[in-house]
Scaffold this active site. Sequence first.
Site, short mmCIF file in Angstrom:
data_model
loop_
_atom_site.label_atom_id
_atom_site.label_comp_id
_atom_site.label_asym_id
_atom_site.label_seq_id
_atom_site.Cartn_x
_atom_site.Cartn_y
_atom_site.Cartn_z
N HIS A 64 -8.02 17.29 35.14
CA HIS A 64 -8.02 17.19 33.67
C HIS A 64 -9.13 16.30 33.14
O HIS A 64 -9.33 16.20 31.94
CB HIS A 64 -6.64 16.74 33.16
N ASP B 60 -3.83 18.98 39.95
CA ASP B 60 -4.69 18.11 39.16
C ASP B 60 -5.68 17.36 40.06
O ASP B 60 -5.59 16.14 40.24
CB ASP B 60 -3.84 17.14 38.35
N GLN C 221 -4.27 4.74 30.20
CA GLN C 221 -5.37 5.56 29.73
C GLN C 221 -6.70 5.07 30.29
O GLN C 221 -7.01 3.89 30.25
CB GLN C 221 -5.44 5.54 28.19
N GLY C 222 -7.48 6.00 30.82
CA GLY C 222 -8.76 5.66 31.43
C GLY C 222 -8.69 5.50 32.94
O GLY C 222 -9.73 5.36 33.59
N ASP C 223 -7.48 5.49 33.50
CA ASP C 223 -7.34 5.41 34.95
C ASP C 223 -7.24 6.79 35.60
O ASP C 223 -7.22 6.90 36.83
CB ASP C 223 -6.09 4.60 35.32
N SER C 224 -7.16 7.85 34.79
CA SER C 224 -7.06 9.21 35.31
C SER C 224 -8.09 9.46 36.40
O SER C 224 -9.25 9.05 36.29
CB SER C 224 -7.32 10.22 34.19
#
Length: 256
Positions: A70, A115, A202-205
């Site tokens: 993603h 993913d 958020q931002g660690d994906s």
Amino acid sequence: MKLLRALKRYSVVAAVALAALSLQPSASAAPAPVVGGTRAAQGEFPFMVRLSMGCGGALYAPNIVLTAAHCVDGSGTNTSITATAGAVDLQSPSAVKVKSTKVLQAPGYNGWGKDWALIKLAKPINQPTLKTATTTAYNTGTFTIAGWGAATEGGGQQRYLLKATVPYVSDAVCRQAYGSDLVPAEELCAGYVSTGGTDTCQGDSGGPMFRKDDAGAWIQVGIVSWGQGCARPGYPGVYTEVSTFASAIASAAATL
């Protein structure tokens, strides 16, 4: 909740915003990461990579980054991504920055499971790679998470690499939180269900979830994928189960 799955831990960061805002030190005196941890030491996790679209990743090979599906927009030639590695401080003059050349998103990815993605780099990065789990043998215990993502839900991205540890959460317990949104055959859960307080955000994906193998070496068991909020009680983080896709990832890497 399908849209939440796709976007949960992805931070869309334009280059200007990243330079102006995202790389500023945390306002707190002792930065808590990833929500609920501590700053990583230089060289502690040398395989960690920061991607310019606002995601994390790990060096699968010197010239290939493993991240989340993603985080990328399909497969093919792509020279727009910058990978930063070799330093816990993204503003360090010793940080290595390399452009992408190609992206391979997991075949069949539609925002529901699968993913994972690979990013081919224009040149190798001279840092250790992170071994990936090929069996479920290491899918339990306590895991390490690390990243430059938000230290609080809805917060800004971090300048320094931050780390924390989280325990394994069974599929049965995880399903109490997420029901049929969880894909047990493809996903792995971790976190402090009762108390919350420690999680990716958020931002660690795309960043790795890893632990030591029987020989004492780091091995990647998960990829930061999705979850409800950050570090909320009752809602563990959900990670792509690397061992499920190890063969597919290896085959895909061989084509890049």
